[in-house]
Design an enzyme around this catalytic site. Structure first.
Site, PDB file in Angstrom:
ATOM      1  NE  ARG A  85      -0.355   0.341   4.961  1.00 38.43           N
ATOM      2  CZ  ARG A  85       0.646   1.057   5.451  1.00 38.43           C
ATOM      3  NH1 ARG A  85       1.128   2.067   4.758  1.00 38.43           N
ATOM      4  NH2 ARG A  85       1.180   0.771   6.630  1.00 38.43           N
ATOM      5  N   GLY A  86       0.259   2.373  -0.258  1.00 35.27           N
ATOM      6  CA  GLY A  86       0.963   3.632  -0.090  1.00 35.27           C
ATOM      7  C   GLY A  86       1.174   3.920   1.385  1.00 35.27           C
ATOM      8  CD  GLN A 142       7.020   6.951   5.480  1.00 33.93           C
ATOM      9  OE1 GLN A 142       7.771   6.158   6.038  1.00 33.93           O
ATOM     10  NE2 GLN A 142       7.471   7.849   4.615  1.00 33.93           N
ATOM     11  CB  THR A 181      -0.010   2.315  10.436  1.00 37.72           C
ATOM     12  OG1 THR A 181      -0.927   2.793  11.442  1.00 37.72           O
ATOM     13  CG2 THR A 181      -0.646   1.150   9.695  1.00 37.72           C
ATOM     14  CB  SER A 183      -6.947   1.090  10.645  1.00 33.33           C
ATOM     15  OG  SER A 183      -5.935   2.082  10.587  1.00 33.33           O
ATOM     16  CB  CYS A 218       1.285   7.977   9.102  1.00 29.75           C
ATOM     17  SG  CYS A 218      -0.146   6.974   9.560  1.00 29.75           S
TER      18      CYS A 218
END
Length: 205
Positions: A68-69, A71, A73, A150, A166
């Protein structure tokens, strides 16, 4: 046809990630869209833009590198995760419009409980004041989305302290429980999925 909503309960992250990839790779122009509502056991996920230095220390929680795009999490029990497996080409929805729809769904849900939340330019997700309450990340393949959003509901937030959430150092993270909202992750998932369906219906209308 509205997306098929699947309630998968608490499931491990890695097989769920693989299932999203497999579903997206094998779908055809006729495959119905799906929305998956899940919780995960404790796991960190590192997106395509993720940098190892944003993982500050090892606290014994597994790390999964994903496509996914975004950073790094954290996912864990008491947080609802909704995955959106949508044919954006068929829905005639642009990626930016989908991101806005996801954020607005969270904002509308929180507004029902008297919480004023907002989005931020250049920092996807939903914030209450300076603190992040919902994170989102997507991957688009052949015009179809997977991954999703989320929402922190009633969880142990301490694992967030071991990362730069993130990619933002010192970003405060909060949850609906902090506002005395009487929601379980299951209930939040049901309500948030309905808001998502409404947003998608409006975008597709």
């Amino acid at each position: 046809m509205p997306p098929v909503v699947k309630r998968l309960g608490r499931v491990d992250y890695q097989p769920t990630f693989q299932a999203m990839q497999d579903f997206t790779a094998s779908r055809t122009a006729e495959t119905p869209d799906e929305i998956w509502i899940v919780e995960h056991p404790p796991v960190y996920t590192l997106g395509q833009a993720g940098k190892p230095e944003h993982i500050l220390r090892d606290v014994g929680i597994p790390l999964v590198k994903i496509d996914r795009g975004g950073q790094v999490t954290y996912h864990g029990p008491g947080q609802v995760v909704i995955y959106l497996l949508l044919d954006l080409s068929r829905l005639k929805i642009k990626v930016r419009e989908l991101v806005t729809a996801i954020e607005q769904s969270v904002i509308d849900l929180l507004a029902e409980y008297g919480i004023t939340a907002e989005r931020r330019d250049g920092a996807p997700g939903v914030y209450v004041g300076e603190a992040k309450i919902a994170a989102l990340g997507l991957r688009i393949r052949n015009g179809c989305s997977y991954h999703g959003v989320s929402l922190n509901v009633d969880m142990d937030l301490s694992p967030f302290a071991a990362i730069n959430p993130c990619g933002y150092a010192g970003l405060k993270v909060i949850q609906t429980k902090d506002f005395n909202i009487p929601l379980t992750a299951h209930e939040a998932g049901e309500q948030l999925s309905q808001h998502l369906l409404q947003q998608l219906d409006q975008k597709n209308g």
